[in-house]
Design a protein around this motif. Structure first.
Motif, short mmCIF file in Angstrom:
data_model
loop_
_atom_site.label_atom_id
_atom_site.label_comp_id
_atom_site.label_asym_id
_atom_site.label_seq_id
_atom_site.Cartn_x
_atom_site.Cartn_y
_atom_site.Cartn_z
N GLN A 231 12.74 -126.43 80.81
CA GLN A 231 13.92 -127.24 81.10
C GLN A 231 15.19 -126.38 81.12
OE1 GLN A 231 12.89 -130.55 78.06
NE2 GLN A 231 14.28 -131.51 79.50
N PHE A 232 15.25 -125.45 80.20
CA PHE A 232 16.41 -124.56 80.09
C PHE A 232 16.58 -123.77 81.39
CE2 PHE A 232 19.54 -121.91 78.24
CZ PHE A 232 19.90 -122.45 77.02
N TYR A 233 15.49 -123.21 81.88
CA TYR A 233 15.54 -122.46 83.13
C TYR A 233 16.00 -123.34 84.29
CZ TYR A 233 13.08 -118.40 81.14
OH TYR A 233 12.74 -117.30 80.40
N GLU A 234 15.49 -124.57 84.34
CA GLU A 234 15.83 -125.49 85.44
C GLU A 234 17.30 -125.89 85.39
OE1 GLU A 234 13.11 -128.70 84.94
OE2 GLU A 234 11.35 -127.55 85.65
N ILE A 235 17.81 -126.16 84.19
CA ILE A 235 19.22 -126.57 84.05
C ILE A 235 20.15 -125.44 84.47
CG2 ILE A 235 21.01 -127.23 82.39
CD1 ILE A 235 18.82 -128.68 80.81
N LEU A 236 19.78 -124.20 84.18
CA LEU A 236 20.61 -123.05 84.56
C LEU A 236 20.81 -122.96 86.07
CD1 LEU A 236 19.35 -120.20 82.18
CD2 LEU A 236 21.65 -121.19 82.24
N GLU A 237 19.92 -123.58 86.83
CA GLU A 237 20.02 -123.54 88.30
C GLU A 237 20.75 -124.76 88.88
OE1 GLU A 237 19.19 -120.84 89.89
OE2 GLU A 237 18.50 -119.98 87.99
N GLU A 238 21.10 -125.71 88.04
CA GLU A 238 21.79 -126.90 88.53
C GLU A 238 23.22 -126.56 88.97
OE1 GLU A 238 21.66 -129.98 85.62
OE2 GLU A 238 19.48 -130.19 85.69
N LYS A 239 23.68 -127.23 90.00
CA LYS A 239 25.02 -126.96 90.54
C LYS A 239 26.02 -128.00 90.03
CE LYS A 239 23.22 -124.73 94.69
NZ LYS A 239 23.55 -123.38 94.19
N LYS A 240 26.14 -128.08 88.72
CA LYS A 240 27.10 -128.99 88.09
C LYS A 240 27.37 -128.51 86.67
CE LYS A 240 23.31 -132.18 87.02
NZ LYS A 240 22.80 -133.56 87.19
N THR A 241 28.21 -129.24 85.95
CA THR A 241 28.53 -128.86 84.59
C THR A 241 27.28 -128.95 83.71
OG1 THR A 241 30.76 -129.73 84.87
CG2 THR A 241 30.02 -129.36 82.62
N ILE A 242 26.93 -127.86 83.04
CA ILE A 242 25.67 -127.83 82.30
C ILE A 242 25.83 -127.44 80.83
CG2 ILE A 242 24.34 -127.28 84.37
CD1 ILE A 242 24.34 -124.36 83.51
N GLY A 243 27.03 -127.08 80.40
CA GLY A 243 27.23 -126.58 79.05
C GLY A 243 26.76 -127.54 77.97
N ARG A 244 27.19 -128.80 78.05
CA ARG A 244 26.81 -129.78 77.02
C ARG A 244 25.31 -130.04 77.01
NH1 ARG A 244 31.52 -134.35 77.94
NH2 ARG A 244 33.30 -132.98 77.60
N LYS A 245 24.73 -130.10 78.21
CA LYS A 245 23.29 -130.37 78.31
C LYS A 245 22.49 -129.24 77.66
CE LYS A 245 21.94 -132.16 82.18
NZ LYS A 245 21.47 -132.35 83.59
N LEU A 246 22.90 -128.01 77.92
CA LEU A 246 22.20 -126.87 77.33
C LEU A 246 22.39 -126.83 75.82
CD1 LEU A 246 22.86 -123.98 79.89
CD2 LEU A 246 20.76 -125.28 79.55
N ASP A 247 23.58 -127.21 75.38
CA ASP A 247 23.86 -127.23 73.94
C ASP A 247 22.93 -128.20 73.22
OD1 ASP A 247 25.54 -126.38 71.68
OD2 ASP A 247 26.21 -128.46 71.67
N PHE A 248 22.72 -129.39 73.82
CA PHE A 248 21.81 -130.38 73.24
C PHE A 248 20.38 -129.86 73.22
CE2 PHE A 248 18.75 -133.82 73.98
CZ PHE A 248 18.92 -134.55 72.82
N LEU A 249 19.95 -129.24 74.33
CA LEU A 249 18.59 -128.72 74.43
C LEU A 249 18.37 -127.60 73.41
CD1 LEU A 249 15.95 -128.96 75.97
CD2 LEU A 249 16.83 -127.32 77.63
N LEU A 250 19.39 -126.82 73.20
CA LEU A 250 19.31 -125.73 72.23
C LEU A 250 19.10 -126.27 70.81
CD1 LEU A 250 19.55 -122.61 72.54
CD2 LEU A 250 21.85 -122.83 71.65
N GLN A 251 19.75 -127.38 70.50
CA GLN A 251 19.56 -128.01 69.19
C GLN A 251 18.11 -128.44 69.00
OE1 GLN A 251 22.51 -131.08 68.24
NE2 GLN A 251 23.98 -130.08 69.58
N GLU A 252 17.50 -128.98 70.07
CA GLU A 252 16.09 -129.41 69.99
C GLU A 252 15.18 -128.21 69.77
OE1 GLU A 252 14.97 -132.68 70.08
OE2 GLU A 252 17.13 -132.96 69.79
N MET A 253 15.47 -127.11 70.46
CA MET A 253 14.66 -125.90 70.31
C MET A 253 14.79 -125.34 68.89
SD MET A 253 15.60 -124.18 74.00
CE MET A 253 14.56 -122.73 73.88
N ASN A 254 15.97 -125.40 68.36
CA ASN A 254 16.20 -124.90 67.00
C ASN A 254 15.45 -125.75 65.98
OD1 ASN A 254 17.51 -122.86 65.55
ND2 ASN A 254 19.13 -124.22 64.90
#
Length: 291
Positions: A231-254
Motif C-alpha cells: 500500500q505504501f508503494y502504491e500511495i507514493l505514486e498517487e497524484k494527490k496529497t498523500i502525507g496524512r495517508k502515509l502517516d496513518f499507514l506508518l502508524q499501523e506498520m509500527n
C-alpha cells in the motif's frame, strides 16, 4: 506526485507607474494555512489570492508578501473649495471696509482657513494594479510549486531506499520465524533434562512447544506488514496529497512491528525489530515534510 511542504517562489510585474513584487514561502503545518500581507487598499482581492494559491497548495503554512510601489501610489493633490474661499475673502474685505482697516488682504490670510483646502490621494487605476498582483501571485506560486515538487522527489527517493531496507528485514523475519519453536523446544528440553536426569515425556514437551508456538507466531503480523508495504508503494505514486495517508499507514506498520517484538522470544528477531523501528522512524521524519 510527492511534494514537499517547504518551498519558496517570487515574481515581479511592471505596470504603468507602479511595480508589484510577490514572495511566497511555505513551511510544514498539519493543515493548510495562509498568511497574506498586502497594502490595505488592495485587501478586497485577498480572498481571490487565497483561492488561487489553494489550486497548488493543499497542506502547509504559506506566507505571502506583496509589495506595490511607484510614483502613482504616492501622488497626492490639494483640492480647493473655491466657493468657500471666495466667501472667506469677501468676509475679510467686508471687515476691512467696515472698520476702515488699511492693511491689505494677503494670501497668508486666505490660507488660514484650512477648511478650504484638502489633501487627497490621486485616483489609482486599481483594476490594473489588482490584475498585476494576481498575475504576480500566480507566477510566484508556480515557481514555489516546482520547488516543492523537486524536494518531494528527493523525499520519495530517500523513502524508497528506507522501504527497501524495511522489506529486507521482513524477509529475514520470515526465515527466522519457524526457528523460534525449534529453539524453544531445545531450550525447554535441555532445562528439564538437567533437573530430571531421566527420560523426558515427549508428548508433554510437544504440547508445551505447540502452545508456545501459537503465542509466538508472527506470521499474521508479517502478512499484514507486507500488505501495508505494498500500500505504501502504491500511495507514493498517487497524484494527490498523500502525507496524512502515509502517516496513518506508518502508524499501523509500527504497531505490527511492536507486536512482533513482544511476541517473539528470540534475540535475533528482537535485533531485527529494532532495525525495523529505526527504518520507520526515519521514514516518519521524511513524511512530516510531505504535503
Amino acid at each position: 506526485m510527492v511534494k514537499s511542504m517547504t518551498g519558496f517562489g517570487k515574481s515581479g510585474k511592471q505596470g504603468d507607474g507602479f511595480t508589484v513584487n510577490v514572495e511566497i514561502k511555505t513551511v510544514n503545518h498539519r493543515f493548510c494555512e495562509q498568511l497574506i500581507k498586502l497594502p490595505k487598499q488592495f485587501l478586497i482581492i485577498e480572498e481571490q489570492i487565497k483561492k488561487n494559491i489553494l489550486k497548488y497548495i493543499h497542506r502547509g503554512r504559506a506566507e505571502v508578501f506583496i509589495a506595490v510601489e511607484g510614483n502613482e501610489l504616492n501622488n497626492q493633490k490639494v483640492e480647493v473649495d473655491w466657493l468657500l474661499l471666495d466667501r472667506y475673502h469677501q468676509l475679510l474685505t467686508d471687515i476691512k471696509n467696515r472698520y476702515s482697516i488699511q492693511q491689505t488682504i494677503t494670501i497668508d490670510d486666505l490660507l488660514q482657513n484650512k477648511d478650504c483646502f484638502q489633501l487627497v490621494d490621486a485616483e489609482l487605476n486599481k483594476e490594473e494594479i489588482e490584475t498585476m498582483i494576481l498575475l504576480a501571485v500566480e507566477d510566484a506560486v508556480l515557481e514555489l510549486d516546482k520547488m516543492r515538487e523537486k524536494e518531494g522527489e528527493a523525499l520519495k527517493k530517500d523513502i524508497l531506499f528506507l522501504l527497501e531496507g524495511f522489506k529486507q528485514s521482513i524477509g529475514i523475519l520470515e526465515k527466522l520465524a519457524p526457528q523460534v519453536s525449534v529453539m524453544y523446544r531445545e531450550k525447554i528440553k535441555a532445562r528439564v533434562e538437567s533437573y530430571l536426569q531421566d527420560v523426558m515425556d515427549e508428548s508433554r514437551l510437544a504440547s508445551e512447544v505447540a502452545v508456545f508456538s501459537e503465542k509466538a507466531d508472527i506470521n499474521e503480523e508479517l502478512i499484514r506488514l507486507k500488505s501495508h508495504l505494498q500500500q505504501f508503494y502504491e500511495i507514493l505514486e498517487e497524484k494527490k496529497t498523500i502525507g496524512r495517508k502515509l502517516d496513518f499507514l506508518l502508524q499501523e506498520m509500527n504497531r505490527e512491528v511492536n507486536t512482533i517484538g513482544s511476541k517473539a522470544n528470540s534475540a535475533e528477531i528482537g535485533k531485527e525489530v529494532v532495525e525495523m523501528k529505526s527504518y520507520l522512524e526515519k521514514i516518519k521524519e521524511q513524511i512530516q515534510n510531505m504535503e
